[in-house]
Every structure is written in structure tokens, then in C-alpha cells.
Scaffold this motif. Structure first.
Motif, PDB file in Angstrom:
ATOM      1  N   SER A 114     -10.933  -2.939  -5.758  1.00 14.38           N
ATOM      2  CA  SER A 114      -9.829  -3.161  -4.834  1.00 14.38           C
ATOM      3  C   SER A 114      -9.676  -4.627  -4.487  1.00 14.38           C
ATOM      4  O   SER A 114     -10.623  -5.289  -4.072  1.00 14.38           O
ATOM      5  CB  SER A 114     -10.075  -2.365  -3.549  1.00 14.38           C
ATOM      6  OG  SER A 114      -9.133  -2.748  -2.574  1.00 14.38           O
ATOM      7  N   SER A 126     -10.276  -5.729  -0.707  1.00 12.27           N
ATOM      8  CA  SER A 126     -11.619  -5.747  -0.113  1.00 12.27           C
ATOM      9  C   SER A 126     -12.128  -7.176  -0.024  1.00 12.27           C
ATOM     10  O   SER A 126     -11.764  -8.038  -0.822  1.00 12.27           O
ATOM     11  CB  SER A 126     -12.540  -4.901  -0.983  1.00 12.27           C
ATOM     12  OG  SER A 126     -13.784  -5.519  -1.115  1.00 12.27           O
ATOM     13  N   PRO A 142      -6.118   1.748  -7.984  1.00  9.59           N
ATOM     14  CA  PRO A 142      -7.443   1.369  -7.481  1.00  9.59           C
ATOM     15  C   PRO A 142      -7.488  -0.058  -6.965  1.00  9.59           C
ATOM     16  O   PRO A 142      -8.316  -0.381  -6.104  1.00  9.59           O
ATOM     17  CB  PRO A 142      -8.371   1.548  -8.687  1.00  9.59           C
ATOM     18  CG  PRO A 142      -7.504   1.728  -9.869  1.00  9.59           C
ATOM     19  CD  PRO A 142      -6.180   2.205  -9.391  1.00  9.59           C
ATOM     20  N   LYS A 147      -6.565  -0.024  -3.175  1.00  2.81           N
ATOM     21  CA  LYS A 147      -7.143   0.993  -2.296  1.00  2.81           C
ATOM     22  C   LYS A 147      -7.901   0.350  -1.153  1.00  2.81           C
ATOM     23  O   LYS A 147      -8.400  -0.761  -1.258  1.00  2.81           O
ATOM     24  CB  LYS A 147      -8.110   1.860  -3.102  1.00  2.81           C
ATOM     25  CG  LYS A 147      -7.461   2.990  -3.850  1.00  2.81           C
ATOM     26  CD  LYS A 147      -8.423   4.156  -4.028  1.00  2.81           C
ATOM     27  CE  LYS A 147      -7.680   5.463  -4.240  1.00  2.81           C
ATOM     28  NZ  LYS A 147      -6.717   5.414  -5.348  1.00  2.81           N
ATOM     29  N   THR A 194       0.825  -1.202   0.000  1.00  2.00           N
ATOM     30  CA  THR A 194       0.000   0.000   0.000  1.00  2.00           C
ATOM     31  C   THR A 194       0.864   1.258   0.000  1.00  2.00           C
ATOM     32  O   THR A 194       0.482   2.268  -0.573  1.00  2.00           O
ATOM     33  CB  THR A 194      -0.948   0.050   1.212  1.00  2.00           C
ATOM     34  OG1 THR A 194      -0.241  -0.460   2.348  1.00  2.00           O
ATOM     35  CG2 THR A 194      -2.178  -0.762   0.993  1.00  2.00           C
TER      36      THR A 194
END
Lengths: 284, 324
Positions: free
Chosen positions: B266, B269, B167, B170, B160
Motif C-alpha cells: 500500500s 502506508s 492493494p 488499501k 480510495t
């Protein structure tokens, strides 16, 4: 026309080849990592309680997975009784009797069945056994796993029967044996070590399957009696305990995982060693 | 073996003229019929499988039609179902798995087929094939308790900080995610790529390699420019096989993907896949629409894996049938 071997090509050569070696090393170390971690973590949590006690209700620590071990054995028994005969006989048909067109169709269908995801087979077993019976059962789980055993049983049987040299068949027939007698008293015994190890591999693969059991055999915190009641199985218990919040259950999941993996790998290694030394090995 | 009696002075009956019942007693016809019955039973079983899947999905098909595949709401309580989040999750995790597994797998197969001495190659291949025998739920165990904490501690911070603007990286990382699922899947899928690619590479005729080496190519140049193109169909076939396996993989994915029906770019996620949602929600699903939606998802997965498996097998078959 080729350039002479300049240092750059030598360097690229050495670099790329060592990269491939590194990749292989990484892949192999994944295996040893999994084995080692399970051995360490699972072995620590393993005790006699695990094999002899029933699971404790939510909130209490301790207990074991005796019912899951027996449950897995029961479900696998049903699966073997369903999958092995059908698979074996169809394999005999492919190897000894069938014509070209039907053989192609059958092989293609068997390959198709092999490629079906295990969860989808679970859905089918649910719809075929659980829905009419209106409850989950060891039988339904056995049907699901049995369906999964069929394709490999067919392929192994056909492969090992085909490996038996024709001279054996011709010799038997020359002595007056009918085709059926030749197959079952001469050809099959000749291929028996391959057939048995093939079935062992089949069993090992199916023993670790969790997904099809999730909504066929479901699960049970107690002993399951008979074949028509929900039943606990080792892989499903591992799953349920792993996603539970209690740390104690996680430890038991590791122990169960160790037992399951040890069994599966033991069967695999034994079966493969039998095959490697068998008559089919000389064909490779 | 004619069982009809032989009367001297006449010609003996032709053996093939034995009646059906005589042959039946001899066992041949019975064996033939029983084995044929098993074979037909398998064909009927597969037909039954497809029929069951299709017929039990009818409620969903009638309510939503094929629009089901393009909708992204999954609301069991409200009675609204859509397959898109699961199709998305399945595709993303499988793509990520292949992205990692294909280079690693092909590289390993090159090492095993071209570089390693035969005994070492057989031993290592045996060990890699053992990886394929590890049950999925064990991968899930290692995934949840080992891999996810490791990723969270060692992989995500540098990722990160270096690439957080992209994207795909993220958002916050809670452990369960597309990324974790993709990583676990890649390890599960590598053995398939390795074993099939290795066989295909070994099938390339030795003369090709010798010709290249005779012209002065280095070993790597021979492998990269001659052997691999020769085996490319088979290698691509192995990738398809791996893909088919990855699509259907249930337990390891459902343990590390987060089980959230969400479509987002992402990778960090949580998400969901077709197999995971069926595994999680089927046992408690109530109501005809809910269950038939899950079964319809199963049908979609079934169709997908059938197609990809078929393509894979054609490719592997044409490759290993040999260029000789």
C-alpha cells in the motif's frame, strides 16, 4: 504519402501542444507556490528576536536562532576554506597542465564524488573527523560540506578557465611570462567573474544541505565557542523544529526557512546573472 | 629566457636545458606540482571515502553477510538488522517520483524547446532551474505542513473511493506515507529532467524538423515522431540522473515518509528509505553492529547511485555529442 491535414491531426496537434504548455505552467507554479507560501508564512513569523535571541528550552515559547545563523556561517567558512582551494587548484590543473589520460580519470572521479548522496558524505566525515576526535564539531561539519564543494569547484574552474581565449595566454607568453605567471596573472583574472559566481552557486547549494550536518556538527541550543564543539546550523534547526510537536517551533521553522531560502535564491540569481553577462556567455 | 650567462664565441645554451631548479624558481614547476597535488588529493579523497565506508561496515558484513540485504527485520534493541525495508522504500518512492516527474518533465521540456519563443524559454528554464536550488529541508517543510494536509483532504478521499480495492491504495492514511514522499520527490526531481531534456532536444539538428515539416507533418507529429526519438538517449539519460538524485534524497523524504520500517504494497502506508533511516538513527546509534549496519546501508546507497550516475552520464554524453 502523408495524408492531407485532416481535422483529427489538427486537433491532436493543438491538444498535445497545449498539454505541454499546461505541464510547464504547473511546474512553474510549483516554484511560485513554494516561494509565495514561504514568504507569507515565514514572513509573518519573522521578527527581530529571530536574529538576536538564542533558542528557548523545550516548553517555553519565544526565542530565536541567532546561534544557528552564526553557526551556519562558521561551518560554511570552514567548508569554503577546504573545498575552494583544492577544487580551484585541481581545476587549474585540468585546464592548463594535464594530459588526456589523467584528465579523464580526474574528471570521472570528480563526477563520481558529485554524485555521492550528501548523507553518505556525512558518514565519511563522521568516520574521519568525529570518531578520532570523539565529539561532534563545527570542523566535522565543515569537512563534510567542503568535500561536497570540491566537485563543483573543479568543474566551474575548468570550464571558465577553458573559456579564456588562447590568444591571451599566447600574448602573455610572447611577452616572456612563465606559464605559472600567465595563469595566475592573466588567465585567472580574465575568468574571475565566472569563477566567483561559480563559487557563489557552490556556496548556495551547500548552505542548504542538512543531511551531512546531522551527525557531524550535530546541533547546539547555545552559542558554540571555537571550532571543535557541536554547533547549531540553520538547516538542521529547521528540521528539528519542523518535526517537534510545539506549534511555536513550527512558526520559527517557517521563519528560518524563509531566511534560508531567501539567501540561497538571492545568491543563485545574482551568480547566474553575472555568468549570463560574462565572457563565457558569448561561447554559448 | 636563458639565465645562464652567454659567452661570446660559443653557441648559447638551449632554453630547455635550464636546470630543474631554474625552472622551479620561475614558478612553473611549483605551479605544476601544487595543482597536481590538489588533483591527486581529490583522487586519494575518493579512495579514502570508499575505504572508510567499506571498513566501517565490516562488523555487519561479518555478522550477517550479504544476507543483510534480503532480511527485513530492523530491531536495534534485539541486535537484528536487515536492509530490505529501506531498499524497498527507496525503490518505491523513487519509482513513484519518476512516474510523475518524467511525463511532466518531458512535456515541459518539449514546450520549452519546441514551442516557446527563445526569450520566454530562457526565462522559464531559469525559473525551473531555481526549483533545483531550493534546499531539501524547505521541500520537507512544505511537504509536512502543506502537501500532506492537502493530500489528506483532497486527494485521498476520491482516490480510495474510486480505487480503494487496489492493494496499492488499501489501508488508512495518516499523512506520512510512501505516496507523500513520492509526490514531494517528484517535484524535486522535475527540474533535472527538464533542463537536461531541453538541452538534448535543442541539440537535435534543425534540418530534421524542417524535413518533417516539409513533408507535411504537424508540429506535434514532428516533435513526437522525429525529434524525440532522436533525443531519446539523452532523455533517458536525464531520467537516470533524476533517479540518482531521488535515491539519495534525504531530508524531504524523511520528513514525510513516516519512518516506519515496513514492507507493504500500500502506498498509503508509512515507510522508510535508506537515506531516511541513516538521517534519523545515526546520531543516536550505539553499539558497533548498529552503527556499522547504518554505514553498510550508506555503502549500498553509494554503490547504487554511482552505477546509475555512470549510466546516466554515458547516455547524456552520447546524445548531446550530436547526431550531426
Amino acid at each position: 504519402m502523408m495524408k492531407e491535414i485532416v481535422p483529427r491531426r489538427r486537433i491532436v496537434n493543438a491538444l498535445m501542444l497545449s498539454l505541454t504548455g499546461i505541464c510547464t505552467l504547473l511546474v512553474i507554479s510549483a516554484l511560485f507556490f513554494i516561494l509565495g507560501y514561504l514568504l507569507w508564512h515565514g514572513g509573518r513569523s519573522l521578527n527581530w528576536d529571530f536574529f538576536s535571541k538564542l533558542p528557548k528550552p523545550s516548553g517555553e515559547t519565544g526565542g530565536g536562532m541567532a546561534n544557528a545563523i552564526v553557526g551556519s556561517a562558521k561551518v560554511l567558512l570552514v567548508a569554503t576554506l577546504i573545498g575552494v582551494p583544492i577544487g580551484f587548484l585541481a581545476g587549474v590543473y585540468l585546464a592548463e597542465f594535464s594530459g588526456k589520460m589523467f584528465a579523464f580519470t580526474l574528471r570521472y572521479t570528480v563526477d563520481l564524488l558529485n554524485g555521492v548522496p550528501s548523507i553518505v558524505i556525512g558518514i565519511v566525515a563522521y568516520s574521519l573527523v568525529v570518531l578520532p576526535m570523539k565529539h561532534f564539531s563545527a570542523l566535522a561539519g565543515g569537512v563534510a560540506l567542503g568535500i561536497m564543494m570540491i566537485p563543483i569547484a573543479v568543474r566551474t574552474t575548468e570550464e571558465f578557465l577553458r573559456a579564456v581565449p588562447n590568444s591571451l595566454r599566447e600574448g602573455a607568453m610572447a611577452l616572456g611570462a612563465t606559464k605559472a605567471r600567465t595563469i595566475f596573472t592573466v588567465v585567472v583574472p580574465a575568468a574571475i567573474s565566472g569563477l566567483i559566481s561559480g563559487m557563489m552557486l557552490n556556496l548556495a547549494r551547500v548552505a542548504g544541505e542538512t543531511a551531512p550536518l546531522l551527525f557531524t556538527a550535530l546541533g547546539n541550543m547555545f552559542w558554540s565557542h571555537g571550532w571543535l564543539a557541536p554547533i547549531a546550523t540553520l538547516p538542521v534547526m529547521i528540521y528539528n523544529y519542523a518535526i517537534a510537536p510545539e506549534e511555536d517551533l513550527h512558526q520559527q521553522a517557517w521563519a528560518a526557512g524563509f531566511v534560508l531560502l531567501a539567501l540561497v535564491l538571492l545568491i543563485n540569481v545574482t551568480a547566474r546573472m553575472i555568468i549570463a553577462r560574462g565572457p563565457a556567455a558569448s561561447r554559448r | 629566457m636563458a639565465t645562464a650567462t652567454y659567452v661570446p664565441g660559443t653557441t648559447p645554451p638551449h632554453p630547455a636545458a635550464r636546470s630543474f631548479f631554474v625552472r622551479l624558481r620561475g614558478g612553473d614547476q611549483i605551479a605544476y606540482l601544487i595543482t597536481l597535488a590538489s588533483a591527486v588529493a581529490i583522487l586519494l579523497l575518493v579512495a579514502l571515502l570508499v575505504y572508510e565506508l567499506y571498513s566501517k561496515s565490516q562488523t555487519t558484513i561479518h555478522t550477517f553477510g550479504w544476507h543483510f540485504l534480503a532480511t527485513s527485520t530492523w530491531d536495534p534493541n534485539g541486535g537484528k538488522f536487515g536492509a530490505l525495508p529501506f531498499i524497498y522504500g527507496t525503490c518505491v518512492t523513487s519509482a513513484l517520483a519518476l512516474l510523475i516527474a518524467v511525463p511532466m518533465g518531458v512535456a515541459s521540456s518539449i514546450f520549452l524547446a519546441e514551442m516557446a519563443p527563445p526569450k520566454l524559454s530562457m526565462l522559464l528554464t531559469f525559473l525551473i532551474e531555481l526549483l533545483a536550488a531550493v534546499p531539501s529541508v524547505i521541500y520537507g517543510l512544505i511537504g509536512i505542513f502543506v502537501l500532506v494536509p492537502l493530500i489528506r483532504a483532497y486527494l485521498i478521499p476520491p482516490l480510495t473511493s474510486a480505487f480503494g480495492f487496489l492493494p496499492i491504495f488499501k489501508g488508512d492514511f495518516y499523512g506520512v506515507s510512501f505516496l507523500s514522499a513520492g509526490l514531494v520527490l517528484s517535484v524535486m526531481v522535475i527540474p533535472f529532467i527538464v533542463s537536461v531534456s531541453r538541452e538534448v532536444l535543442l541539440a537535435v539538428p534543425v534540418e530534421q524538423r524542417e524535413a518533417a515539416l516539409a513533408l507535411g507533418a504537424t508540429k506535434w507529429e514532428t516533435t513526437w515522431q522525429i525529434v524525440i526519438p532522436n533525443a531519446s538517449t539523452g532523455i533517458i539519460g536525464s531520467v537516470f540522473l533524476a533517479l540518482a538524485r531521488a535515491l539519495g534524497e534525504t531530508m524531504a523524504v524523511t520528513m514525510v515518509i513516516g519512518n516506519t520500517p515496513k514492507i507493504t504494497a500500500s502506498l498509503l502506508s508509512p515507510g522508510y528509505s535508506i537515506a531516511a533511516v541513516i538521517a534519523n538513527e545515526f546520531a543516536e546509534a550505539s553499539g558497533d553492529l548498529y552503527i556499522s549496519s547504518l554505514i553498510f546501508l550508506g555503502l549500498v546507497l553509494f554503490g547504487l547511485t554511482i552505477v546509475i550516475n555512470a549510466v546516466a552520464r554515458i547516455m547524456v554524453l552520447t546524445a548531446s555529442r550530436g547526431r550531426a
